[in-house]
Design a protein around this motif. Structure first.
Motif, PDB file in Angstrom:
ATOM      1  N   ARG A 224      87.949   6.230 142.344  1.00  0.00           N
ATOM      2  CA  ARG A 224      88.905   5.539 143.210  1.00  0.00           C
ATOM      3  C   ARG A 224      90.049   4.893 142.433  1.00  0.00           C
ATOM      4  O   ARG A 224      91.083   4.576 143.018  1.00  0.00           O
ATOM      5  N   PHE A 227      93.225   6.754 142.838  1.00  0.00           N
ATOM      6  CA  PHE A 227      93.810   6.830 144.171  1.00  0.00           C
ATOM      7  C   PHE A 227      94.482   5.512 144.542  1.00  0.00           C
ATOM      8  O   PHE A 227      94.069   4.447 144.088  1.00  0.00           O
ATOM      9  N   GLU A 230      93.529   1.957 150.094  1.00  0.00           N
ATOM     10  CA  GLU A 230      93.721   2.171 151.529  1.00  0.00           C
ATOM     11  C   GLU A 230      94.381   0.938 152.149  1.00  0.00           C
ATOM     12  O   GLU A 230      94.007  -0.191 151.861  1.00  0.00           O
ATOM     13  N   VAL A 243      98.678   4.284 153.452  1.00  0.00           N
ATOM     14  CA  VAL A 243      97.477   5.021 153.074  1.00  0.00           C
ATOM     15  C   VAL A 243      96.374   4.728 154.090  1.00  0.00           C
ATOM     16  O   VAL A 243      95.956   3.579 154.270  1.00  0.00           O
ATOM     17  N   CYS A 246      91.201   7.980 151.685  1.00  0.00           N
ATOM     18  CA  CYS A 246      91.210   8.717 150.423  1.00  0.00           C
ATOM     19  C   CYS A 246      89.944   9.567 150.341  1.00  0.00           C
ATOM     20  O   CYS A 246      88.837   9.056 150.507  1.00  0.00           O
ATOM     21  N   VAL A 253      94.709  12.627 150.149  1.00  0.00           N
ATOM     22  CA  VAL A 253      95.030  11.309 150.701  1.00  0.00           C
ATOM     23  C   VAL A 253      95.635  11.491 152.086  1.00  0.00           C
ATOM     24  O   VAL A 253      96.502  12.355 152.285  1.00  0.00           O
ATOM     25  N   LEU A 267      96.326  14.744 146.084  1.00  0.00           N
ATOM     26  CA  LEU A 267      96.649  13.593 145.253  1.00  0.00           C
ATOM     27  C   LEU A 267      97.737  13.923 144.241  1.00  0.00           C
ATOM     28  O   LEU A 267      98.662  13.140 144.040  1.00  0.00           O
TER      29      LEU A 267
END
Length: 280
Positions: A224, A227, A230, A243, A246, A253, A267
């Motif tokens: 994570r 990424f 969220e 976002v 993920c 995403v 991504l």
């Protein structure tokens, strides 16, 4: 020459011993080892480099210090026979002990009973919701079995490790099959993995959160980090997008624009768009 060996006993209990000889005993071989004021029977679980690694990393290991006890010799056929007899007597001892528990009016669950191989000590494992005064019970059991008695309180996860079983995944409990240490597991690891926070859905047979949540956790944490979080607003080539989700397994995403349109983007492509937006 002294070798380090790991020996497994009943109930998935393991300890490390030193073995004097030119070569360590073979795996799964029965051995007689030094025990608490006597001798015990176990089977070789690990030797050589693996035993050294496990000794340094397991909770029951001794680190870099030499083991305090020795493995004395290989078990004979008579030793093996006696061990099989004790296996049957362990359950009988647990049932007889349970009768004394009821007679003493104690609120405790006897999980398992284990005779030391030389019958000099009987260890009884139990679980209880609160502290139990079992001094009177110990006296009764010592008179009943004519041996030293040790009552050891364990948690429900340790109980599952001793007894073994099959988990909801259809395989043997991790704690009973291979997991060396029972590390704490909390709801935070379930949140990081986007799992249901309903304890009934993420708990094992012992009633506690499943052990597998813990050793999978580091993978989710590391993944994570690559990424965006969220809920974060990103500036892409299409403008501001939020976002929504993920997907760390498929490297994707999910984004939503201010107009409510959603899209799923790889991504790597998203990082390229964000870089392009910064220079536009």
């Amino acid at each position: 020459m002294s070798h380090l060996i790991e020996v497994a006993f009943r109930g998935n209990r393991k300890e490390f011993f030193s073995w004097d000889g030119d070569a360590p005993p073979p795996l799964r071989a029965g051995v007689i080892v030094e025990a608490d004021r006597g001798e015990d029977f176990g089977r070789v679980h690990a030797t050589g480099e693996l035993a050294e690694v496990r000794c340094a990393g397991c909770a029951h290991g001794c680190g870099t210090a030499p083991p305090p006890r020795k493995a004395l010799r290989l078990a004979t056929a008579d030793d093996e026979r006696l061990d099989r007899e004790l296996t049957a007597e362990n359950e009988q001892a647990r049932r007889m002990s349970m009768e004394r528990v009821k007679a003493n009016g104690l609120v405790m669950k006897l999980t398992d009973a284990e005779w030391q191989w030389d019958r000099r000590k009987l260890t009884i494992y139990f679980t209880a919701d609160r502290r139990v005064d079992f001094r009177g019970l110990v006296r009764d059991l010592a008179a009943l079995f004519k041996s030293r008695i040790e009552l050891k309180q364990i948690g429900v996860r340790d109980e599952a490790k001793r007894l073994g079983g099959v988990g909801r995944c259809g395989r043997e409990y991790c704690s009973a099959s291979w997991l060396p240490d029972l590390r704490p597991v909390n709801l935070g690891v379930a949140k990081d993995q986007k799992l249901s926070l309903n304890p009934q859905q993420i708990s094992g047979a012992c009633g506690r959160l499943m052990c597998c949540l813990r050793y999978e956790h580091e993978f989710y944490v590391q993944s994570r980090r690559r990424f965006p979080k969220e809920g974060k607003i990103l500036l892409t080539t299409r403008g501001e997008e939020k976002v929504i989700a993920c997907d760390i397994f498929n490297e994707r995403v999910t984004l939503r624009t201010v107009d409510g349109d959603t899209r799923v983007v790889p991504l790597a492509e998203l990082k390229g768009e964000m870089g392009g937006a910064e220079h536009s």
